[in-house]
Design a protein around this motif. Structure first.
Motif: not given
Length: 559
Positions: A91-109
């Protein structure tokens, strides 16, 4: 013309499939897992949450190694992504998941690594436009497919199932949409961003809106200065949203051939200054009063990012969006995944310090089950201290590991804390000035329990591992009968649904639950589950922001 456009999109899809083979395999596996989870209800319960970031990571590896001797790295990363996707079902855990998703998106951009702001902005906006177009086309295809399916079932009296539509959604949104995004990101389909529509949207709609918002902050800044008062608590979040929007528009301004507000964006760092002053005054005051929490630490990181952005964009050499993007990835990752400095750990430690300091104010050094507070006078100081004890303890209890409070604070749960503080003293917590974590209880008066129509009643235990029990974990409530899960729900959504069924507001239920009719009590405190109803003893609800902290059950009526 239309045929040419369709052919162009079709060719781009073929090129996307050829150029991104592992992404296509990942999409096919995602579709398989998604459809399997629809029909088995359990497999793949959480896997699809990780699909977007695994897809982007795979595509980043593709971009970095195309026409490069280290092309094997692309396949290695792809195989690791596939393995994680298939095996990782946590199960995704709060900030761990949100930050991971945000960082991967920023890295992609951020890839390719364009240091030139104009090229960086063009790459980001091309990705955004590709996402919008892919979403639009996928949405149209989904609606058309569902329309055809429903028409066939209606006209020819075919059997229909809601799972069929869910499967179509999985096929299109997990399989077709990501590949379509890659196709629209192809150079052959990229739009010219310097066009009339972009200029009208930017110069006549978005920038005037930012100016109006900025003037509102200026007016509020003058009001705060003249009345010599502190900014309101949520102003910091408003400033953060305003700052992000303003600097994103500054990035767009690099691409415009007609930029009527160039003077604004060239000097944006100075125009944002009053809003940043409001941000730091409000945030520092709130931290001094109520300590750090995980959310406040992330807010401070956001404020620091906006401040640094304002300073570096003054310089033509240092002011690079690429550096800012990579810096955000590093800082967010450090404050999320390094245990001793994570926002979660720092928030817990800060609230523990507040708890111990409040305890020392009352003359206690530690707590255990044998301690009982002496009666305290109902003074503002005592109300503040009791409020600090309860709010800090509740924060730690909700965010730390299960046994943390017993080990470090000497108190197992809020019920034991209330026994230690004593009910009379504990009641003062609701009069405390700290509303951040104020919790009230909706207690079942049990005057409406009617067992007619039910064959038996079983008692539910809390946090057992076999038999009939329930588990209140984070945002989720799970009910077990004969050691099998029979009901799962999000607690916040559950209470809202129960209140709606009862036809009462949260405030009405809080103020005097005994004034509810028997029908309203039954609808509020009995949860429909397969084969019967679960009986609620109480809901504990945070007021600001709204959150159901825990749900206490005592039994099940079986039909």
């Amino acid at each position: 013309m239309m045929k040419q456009r369709i052919a162009k999109v079709a060719q781009a899809l073929v090129n996307a499939a050829k150029g991104n083979p592992m992404e296509c395999i990942l999409a096919a596996v995602a579709v398989g897992i998604g459809i399997t989870s629809i029909y088995t209800t359990r497999y793949g319960e959480y896997r699809t949450f990780y699909y977007p970031m695994l897809f982007l990571l795979t595509n980043i590896a593709n971009k970095l190694t195309v026409n490069h001797p280290s092309r094997w790295a692309y396949y290695a990363v792809s195989l690791l992504s596939l393995a994680a996707f298939v095996l990782f079902n946590v199960e995704p855990s709060g900030s761990y998941y949100v930050v991971a998703m945000g960082c991967v998106t920023l890295a992609y951009l951020s890839f390719p690594l364009y240091r030139d702001n104009e090229r960086f902005a063009e790459n980001v906006l091309n990705n955004a436009v590709a996402l919008l177009f892919a979403g639009f086309v996928a949405g149209v295809v989904f609606l058309l497919t569902v329309s055809v399916k429903l028409s066939l079932h209606y006209l020819f009296d075919l059997q229909s199932s809601g799972k069929d539509i869910e499967s179509i959604a999985v096929l299109i949104w997990l399989g077709f949409f990501p590949i379509l995004f890659l196709a629209f990101n192809d150079n052959s389909l990229r739009l010219t961003l310097k066009n009339r529509f972009t200029e009208i949207l930017f110069n006549y709609i978005l920038t005037p809106a930012i100016i109006v918002y900025m003037l509102i902050f200026y007016a509020y800044f003058v009001k705060v200065a003249l009345q010599w008062e502190l900014p309101k608590g949520n102003v910091a979040y408003m400033v953060f949203g305003f700052g992000i929007a303003a600097y994103l528009l500054k990035m767009v301004s690099y691409l415009l051939s007609k930029d009527y507000f160039g003077w604004l964006y060239r000097n944006l760092s100075y125009f944002v200054l009053p809003a940043l002053v409001l941000f730091w005054i409000g945030t520092i005051y709130r931290v001094n009063e109520y300590g750090f929490t995980e959310d406040r630490i992330y807010l401070l990181i956001g404020g620091a990012f906006l401040t640094v952005t304002s300073l570096v964009l003054i310089s033509n050499k240092l002011g690079r969006y690429l550096y800012l993007s990579l810096g955000v990835i590093v800082v967010l990752s450090a404050f999320t995944y390094i245990p001793f400095m994570s926002a979660k750990t720092l928030g817990i430690k800060s609230q523990q310090h507040r708890f111990e300091k409040a305890l020392a104010t009352l003359g206690y050094t530690k707590l255990d089950g044998s301690v009982r507070f002496k009666p305290l006078a109902n003074t503002p100081q005592n109300r503040e201290v009791i409020g600090t004890l309860t709010s800090s303890f509740r924060y730690i209890s909700n965010n730390a590991d299960k046994d943390y409070t017993a080990k470090h604070l000497g108190v197992k749960d809020t019920y034991q804390l209330e026994d230690i503080i004593t009910s009379a003293n504990y009641a003062m917590a609701n009069e405390s000035s700290d509303r951040s974590y104020r919790v009230s209880s909706l207690v079942n008066p049990k005057s409406a329990l009617d067992i007619q129509g039910y064959r038996t009643m079983v008692i539910l235990k809390a946090y057992s591992k076999n038999g009939d029990y329930y588990q209140d974990n984070g945002v989720k409530l799970e009910i077990y009968h004969n050691s099998k899960v029979v009901f799962t729900a999000n607690k916040d959504s559950l209470l809202k649904a129960q209140l709606a069924k009862a036809g009462v507001s949260l405030r009405d239920a809080q103020e005097d639950g005994t004034q509810l009719t028997e029908q309203q009590q039954r609808l509020l405190y009995q949860i429909e589950i397969p084969g019967g109803v679960a009986l609620v003893n109480r809901y504990n609800v945070s007021e600001d922001p709204y959150k159901v902290e825990d749900v206490e059950l005592y039994g099940i009526l079986l039909r």
